[in-house]
Each structure stands twice: as structure tokens, then as C-alpha cells.
Enzyme design. Structure first.
Site, PDB file in Angstrom:
ATOM      1  N   SER A 405      12.791  -4.755  -8.350  1.00 32.38           N
ATOM      2  CA  SER A 405      11.473  -4.224  -7.894  1.00 32.38           C
ATOM      3  C   SER A 405      11.081  -3.615  -6.541  1.00 32.38           C
ATOM      4  O   SER A 405      10.395  -2.705  -6.538  1.00 32.38           O
ATOM      5  CB  SER A 405      10.308  -5.136  -8.053  1.00 32.38           C
ATOM      6  OG  SER A 405      10.668  -6.391  -7.587  1.00 32.38           O
ATOM      7  N   HIS A 426      12.207  -1.505 -14.714  1.00 30.75           N
ATOM      8  CA  HIS A 426      11.347  -2.336 -13.922  1.00 30.75           C
ATOM      9  C   HIS A 426      10.251  -3.023 -14.652  1.00 30.75           C
ATOM     10  O   HIS A 426       9.364  -2.337 -15.247  1.00 30.75           O
ATOM     11  CB  HIS A 426      10.728  -1.876 -12.680  1.00 30.75           C
ATOM     12  CG  HIS A 426       9.971  -2.537 -11.755  1.00 30.75           C
ATOM     13  ND1 HIS A 426       8.860  -2.305 -11.077  1.00 30.75           N
ATOM     14  CD2 HIS A 426       9.931  -3.907 -11.770  1.00 30.75           C
ATOM     15  CE1 HIS A 426       8.406  -3.162 -10.427  1.00 30.75           C
ATOM     16  NE2 HIS A 426       8.916  -4.243 -10.846  1.00 30.75           N
ATOM     17  N   GLU A 438       8.534   0.411 -15.748  1.00 27.76           N
ATOM     18  CA  GLU A 438       8.659   1.489 -15.033  1.00 27.76           C
ATOM     19  C   GLU A 438      10.242   1.956 -15.203  1.00 27.76           C
ATOM     20  O   GLU A 438      11.298   1.184 -14.995  1.00 27.76           O
ATOM     21  CB  GLU A 438       8.426   1.278 -13.350  1.00 27.76           C
ATOM     22  CG  GLU A 438       7.213   1.571 -12.812  1.00 27.76           C
ATOM     23  CD  GLU A 438       7.197   1.374 -11.316  1.00 27.76           C
ATOM     24  OE1 GLU A 438       6.103   1.559 -10.822  1.00 27.76           O
ATOM     25  OE2 GLU A 438       7.797   0.321 -10.995  1.00 27.76           O
ATOM     26  N   ASN A 476       4.333  -0.640  -6.922  1.00 31.19           N
ATOM     27  CA  ASN A 476       4.575  -1.611  -5.840  1.00 31.19           C
ATOM     28  C   ASN A 476       4.029  -0.693  -4.508  1.00 31.19           C
ATOM     29  O   ASN A 476       3.512  -1.358  -3.779  1.00 31.19           O
ATOM     30  CB  ASN A 476       5.624  -2.181  -5.789  1.00 31.19           C
ATOM     31  CG  ASN A 476       5.654  -3.405  -6.640  1.00 31.19           C
ATOM     32  OD1 ASN A 476       4.597  -3.877  -7.052  1.00 31.19           O
ATOM     33  ND2 ASN A 476       6.859  -4.140  -7.054  1.00 31.19           N
TER      34      ASN A 476
END
Ligand code: T1G
Length: 648
Positions: A405, A426, A438, A476
Site C-alpha cells: 500500500s 492494492h 487499486e 492513501n
């Protein structure tokens, strides 16, 4: 070729709608149906009419792509009434889905037949609207009001067996639907016909029921308007006559159709449908996905393995030793047991899921695996060692993926033979529940591997979004910005609880500080410490001050808030005020709306930067990431959509 055609089977006419891909009720379909009624009413040889659809489904509703344009006649309520009051009875024969306007048309028919795997429902609230062609008014005259309220205010369709139980359909058809419907029509003519729903009385419902239900729906809606407006339509349908209730429903529908929330939900509807088939990959053949393996049986690894099993793929779970293999299998067992408890899986299905997982410590077991997903500890060296082994044992065409991540996938894949087969996938925790995926290709990743990533997403029912390589990819990275802006507000003197309350008011289930206390403040802290140790200049955050004082969140009894033992309710903390006092410079008071605008604005600006850098292909992708990975309220459309007219 007309989208509505008529065939005659003796004294039964068969009206077929053929408007791919989902027989939506476009203007041409509506006109075709009205014309069919007048033609068949005028045909003395016809005694009844069967309505069927070509292709994979019955009518999936009004044509949502028409919603940005003014409604064109014939309007759907009139089409349904025309069918309902036709001289010859119409029988709806449903396969696939009869949704929204599609089920409203069926409710206008005298009888409703369906195949066993069909589903029916009124999902309009998921598009920020209410049924607009009599769905609320006719359905309360047909089925138990409590069940109808649940169906309409949640928008969740039901399968045919449940629909039969509720009295929403008359019969389940096995075998040839068209032939069975014709036979049913002939048979029905020999008995008195049921009254059209518009002529049936509405049920009487105690006021207390509506008051109670309104409170429950409002709590669940968290600011979303359509569920409450749909409830008001249902109530009106039981408290006034048919015509007045139809008028109320239609006015509500037209008002909401033009609303910001409906525009946002349409945006998400079409973005979700475009996501699994990115334009840049049309014509690229994905590699076969017949089996898979997961390296690491921790929370993420087990969740990914469970998602793969839910899609029917046999899975090999690799761990470093037997004890760790056991723990991984136990994690999977817990996941499936949880699904049984929530009624999502039967015991037998859970056992079958688990039986399809082989635990091993031997990488050689992966010699013929199509896809391997690495989900080990988030450390570069550890991940590299995994791919060294995979590079040795896997087929050269096997897809090798990392679930990192935060790390750079290119660094993980360094030295891997045939790097074209490597990709970042991800997942979000819990990986068998969260819909976001992702997809992070490296510059070496080839198109077939990328297409396989998207094919996997379709197989797992995930919402895939392609992300470029930067720290935190799309989600993120924006989370980091969101949290930094939230901390900046606290630094300005805004109360931690006020920030969280503002974001809950905006539609999030939790505010940024409550969410961090739940997940743990130490995860982000360790990343910052890692960056500092690597020599990067990372300023000390308010969160760092708390972690250094031992406040990591709920797990330590305190983070941004205090928590009483065994109690997850956040309590504002004097200790936190003391620890952060020196970093807080009281500024202008901000109300909830200003706080939310500030935080959503910051997310959108980071989104703009992400677009400018090519990390995301389009703004809608960023909205999907936030909605499906970070709890952004769907009915707001995402940070990019909700700020499209304000961001300067
Ligand atoms: N209108 C226009 N296009 C639609 C559509 C619709 N209602 N439904 C689907 N599509 C397109 C979709 O964009 C995609 O296009 C393709 O069809 C396949 O869809 C008066 C006002 C039926 C269960 O909310 O739930 O009626 O990307 O990928 O997975 O009261 O589509 O290929 O170009 O989703 O097999 C209420 C919405 C409308 C149902 C099929 N109806 N659709 O799922 O295929 S409001 C709905 C679905 C209404 C009335 C009111 C699903 C499906 P493309 P797909 P799928």
C-alpha cells in the site's frame, strides 16, 4: 429495427422489447408499448398479451442516460396506466432483472411471472430519486407494507422466490419462459381476472408505524434525501386516493431527478460501470485465471484468499512455516464463519470455501499457478525475498502481484525475470468485503497483465481503478492530505470532536480522528518515522506527539479521544488538550459546513494534483477510490464531483 415488436401465437399476442444492453425504457420503448396496446386492443383475434424482453434481462428501468434531459412523452406513468387499463390483460414474463420502471411496468400488468433466478425491485433511491411511475402507489396495494417499505427505502431487489412469498409475482416459471407465459395467459382467460392495482384499496397503516419508520430510515440515510422522500410517497399512497398519491409520487420524482444528490449518484452509477472496462485496454486479451495463490496469511492475505475463494478460484496459501500456515487457515475459517453468522453463506458453502484452500510452506507448489498475490509484511526486503522465490518457481506467464500500500512496486520487482508480468494489486481491508481495488502497473507491466488485473476485478466484483506510482497511490495519498488538513484545523483551535461531528454530518460514518483511533495512530506514525530515518524532512505532526505519549488509539485506551475500558465511545480528552496545547493557536471559529468544505476541498485539491501528475486517469476514478475505499458518502458523488463547481 423497432425496439418493440409483436408476434401472435393464436389468440395470445407476444410483445417483445429488444433495446440492448438492458432494455431500458427509452422514449422509443415507451412509445412502442403504447402503440402495442392500441394495436392489440383493436385486434379482435387477440385475447391476452404476454410481455417479454430479448437479451440478458427484462426491463432494467427508465433510461438513466435520459435523466439529464427534459422528460419526453409518452411519460412512463401514462404508459403503465395504458397497459393496466388495456382491454386485453397483459402478463409480464420476467427473466434477469425487472428494476425500477421495469417493475413498475410489470405492476401495471395483470399477472407477473418470473424465472427462479430473476430479481425484481425498485432501486430508485440508489439513484437519489423515488419511483416515478406508480411503484410506491401500486406496491402498497399488492404486498405487506413493512416489506414494501424495506424494499423501496433500501432499493435492494429481491429474488423471485422471495418476491413470490411477498406476493409481488404470481408464479415462478421453470424451463421455457415465453412458452409457459403463453400457456399461463390462455389458462388465466378461463378465470375471473384480478383487479388492476390502481382499482384496489390501499391498506390502512397506523401513524405510529410511519413515525417509527421515519426515524429508522433517517438514521440509516445519514443525510441522503431519497429514502425519506420514498417513505413519504409510501405513506401518502396509504393515506390518499390513487390519483392523488400518483401525483405526489410523480412530483417528488421530478423534483429529485433534478437534485444534486441524484446527479451525484448518476455520476457514480456510470463511473462504476465504466471502471471495469478501461478504454485503453479494449481488445487486449487477459491471461487465464483458473487458480491463484496468496503469500502471507495475515489479515490482508486471508481476506484476499477469501475473496478469491468467493469467486470460485482454488487457492494456495503460502506461509513461512507450518504454525503460520495454521494461523492463516484459521483466519480464513474465521472469515467464512463470520459470513455464515451474517447469513451470507451456508455452513456447507463455508466448508466448501475452506476446502478450496491449500496451505503450504513450499513455493514449488506454485509451479503451475496463474496468479500469485503477495501480502506479506510491509517491508521492502521481505517482499523482495518473496519475489526472488516466485521468479524462480512460477511459470514465465504467471501474473505476479504485490498488495503493497505504500512501497514502490518497481523497487519490489527489481531483478524479477520477465517484469512485464508484475503488477500492484492494492486491496483494502477487509479484502473480501471492500470493493475497491487499486491497480498499479509499473512502466514494465505489459498490457496483458494489466488487462488480467481488470479481469480479476470483474471476477471478484471489485471496483478497479488504475493508479500511477507515488507514495500512497491515489487513496492513501488523499488520506494523508485529509488527515493533515484535519490536524491543521485542530492546530487552529477547532475541537477534535467538532471536526469529527462535521464529517459525520457531511455523510461519513466516522470523522477522521475517530477513524484513526479505530485503526491505530501508530501505522502512519511508523511510516513517518521510517521516512525520517531515511533522511527525509517530515515535520512532527500532532498525531506523532500523541503516539510518543503512548496514545495509539482505542487499542491503548486513548488516542485523539479517551476510551473507558470495554467502551468504544470516544470521550474528549484533557490529556490530549494538555499534550497538544503548545501547538494550538486559536483562530476563527468554523461551523460544521466550513469544516467539511475545508476538508473535502483539500481532498479535491490533492485530487487535482494527482490528475495533473497522471497518477489517476480521470476525476471519476478518484471519486470511486474515495467512495469504495475510504467511506466518502456515495450520494455526494466523491470529492471531485462534489467540488466540481466550487474548486478554483
Ligand atoms: N439506464 C441506462 N443504461 C443502463 C441502465 C439504465 N437503467 N442500467 C444499465 N445500463 C447500462 C450500463 O450503464 C452499462 O452500460 C450496461 O447497461 C450494462 O450494465 C421511473 C426513474 C440491470 C442489474 O437502477 O442495476 O426506473 O457500460 O454493467 O452488471 O421509477 O445494470 O455497457 O455502456 O450494470 O449485468 C432504475 C440499474 C432506474 C437499474 C445489469 N433501475 N441497472 O447489471 O450490467 S430509475 C436501476 C442495474 C427508474 C422509474 C425510475 C444493472 C443491471 P455500458 P451493467 P450488469
Amino acid at each position: 429495427m423497432s425496439v418493440v415488436t409483436i408476434a401472435r401465437e393464436g389468440n395470445i399476442a407476444v410483445v417483445t422489447i429488444d433495446n440492448p444492453p438492458v432494455n431500458a425504457l427509452s422514449q422509443a420503448v415507451r412509445q412502442g408499448l403504447v402503440d402495442a396496446v392500441s394495436e392489440l386492443d383493436g385486434d379482435p383475434d387477440v385475447s391476452a398479451v404476454v410481455l417479454v424482453c430479448a437479451g440478458r434481462t427484462f426491463i432494467a428501468g427508465a433510461d438513466v442516460s435520459e435523466f439529464d434531459k427534459p422528460p419526453q412523452p409518452p411519460h412512463l406513468p401514462d404508459v403503465v396506466s395504458t397497459i393496466e387499463l388495456a382491454a386485453k390483460p397483459w402478463i409480464a414474463a420476467i427473466h434477469g432483472s425487472a428494476l425500477g420502471g421495469g417493475f413498475e411496468v410489470a405492476l401495471g400488468c395483470r399477472f407477473c411471472l418470473a424465472t427462479a433466478d430473476a430479481s425484481v425491485g425498485l432501486p430508485e433511491v440508489t439513484l437519489g430519486i423515488v419511483p416515478g411511475a406508480g411503484g410506491t402507489v401500486r406496491m402498497v396495494r399488492l404486498a405487506d407494507v413493512e416489506a414494501v417499505v424495506d424494499l423501496v427505502t433500501t432499493g435492494k431487489p429481491v429474488r423471485a422466490p422471495r418476491a413470490l412469498e411477498l406476493g409481488l409475482i404470481d408464479r415462478i416459471i421453470e424451463g421455457d419462459l415465453r412458452a409457459a407465459a403463453i400457456a399461463f395467459a390462455r389458462d388465466a382467460l378461463s378465470r375471473p381476472l384480478p383487479q388492476p392495482l390502481s382499482l384496489r384499496p390501499a391498506p390502512t397503516v397506523p401513524v405510529a408505524f410511519w413515525v417509527e419508520t421515519e426515524a429508522a430510515v433517517a438514521k440509516r440515510a445519514r443525510g441522503e434525501v431519497a429514502p425519506l422522500r420514498a417513505l413519504a410517497c409510501l405513506r401518502r399512497a396509504t393515506e390518499t386516493d390513487f390519483a392523488a398519491a400518483m401525483q405526489f409520487e410523480r412530483a417528488t420524482f421530478l423534483e429529485l431527478r433534478a437534485s444534486e444528490q441524484a446527479a451525484a449518484l448518476r455520476h457514480v452509477f456510470f463511473a462504476e460501470r465504466a471502471a471495469p472496462r478501461p478504454a485503453g485496454l479494449s481488445g487486449v486479451q487477459a491471461l487465464p485465471l483458473r487458480n491463484a495463490a496468496v503469500i502471507g496469511g495475515g489479515t490482508m492475505g486471508a481476506g484476499i484468499a477469501a475473496a478469491l475463494r468467493d469467486a470460485g478460484l482454488p487457492v494456495i496459501l503460502i506461509e513461512r512455516d507450518d504454525a503460520a500456515v495454521e494461523r492463516g487457515i484459521a483466519n480464513l475459517r474465521d472469515i467464512f464463519a463470520g459470513a455464515v453468522k451474517r447469513g451470507r453463506l451456508s455452513e456447507a458453502a463455508a466448508e466448501a470455501r475452506l476446502a478450496g484452500v491449500t496451505g503450504s510452506t513450499d513455493y514449488a507448489a506454485l509451479a503451475d499457478t496463474d496468479l500469485v498475490i503477495e501480502a506479506v509484511f510491509e517491508e521492502l526486503l521481505v517482499k523482495r525475498q518473496v519475489f526472488e522465490q516466485l521468479g524462480r518457481v512460477c511459470r514465465p506467464d504467471a501474473v505476479l502481484a504485490t498488495n503493497t500500500s505504500y512501497l514502490d512496486p518497481q523497487a519490489i520487482a527489481e531483478g524479477l525475470p520477465n517484469p512485464g508480468r508484475f503488477i500492484g494489486l492494492h486491496f483494502f481491508s477487509p479484502a473480501n468485503v471492500m470493493r475497491l481495488l487499486e491497480i498499479v502497473p509499473t512502466p514494465q507491466t505489459d498490457d496483458a497483465t494489466l488487462a488480467t488485473g481488470f479481469a480479476l476485478a470483474r471476477m471478484l466484483g471489485k471496483v478497479p481503478v488504475r493508479a500511477g506510482i507515488c507514495e500512497g497511490f491515489i487513496g492513501n495519498r488523499i488520506l494523508k492530505r485529509y488527515r493533515a488538513e484535519a490536524e491543521a484545523l485542530v492546530g487552529q483551535g477547532v475541537a477534535i470532536a467538532a471536526v469529527d461531528a462535521a464529517m459525520r454530518g457531511y455523510g461519513f460514518a466516522m470523522g477522521p480522528f475517530e477513524a484513526q483511533d479505530l485503526g491505530g495512530l501508530d501505522i502512519a506514525f511508523l511510516q513517518r518515522e521510517g521516512a525520517r530515518a531515511a533522511g527525509r524532512d517530515v515535520p512532527e505532526t500532532l498525531g506523532d506527539i500523541l503516539v510518543r505519549a503512548g496514545r495509539k488509539g482505542q487499542k491503548t485506551g486513548g488516542g485523539w479521544y479517551d476510551y473507558k475500558p470495554g467502551d468504544r465511545r470516544p470521550v474528549p480528552s484533557d490529556e490530549v488538550t494538555r499534550l497538544l496545547g503548545a501547538r494550538i493557536e486559536p483562530g476563527a471559529a468554523l461551523d460544521a459546513e466550513a469544516i467539511a468544505d475545508r476538508l473535502v476541498g483539500a481532498m479535491a485539491r490533492e485530487g487535482e494534483a494527482i490528475l495533473a501528475e497522471g497518477i489517476a486517469e480521470k476525476a471519476a476514478d478518484i471519486d470511486l477510490v474515495e467512495i469504495h475505499g475510504y467511506g466518502f458518502p456515495r450520494w455526494r458523488g466523491g470529492p471531485m464531483f462534489s467540488t466540481r463547481s466550487t474548486l478554483t
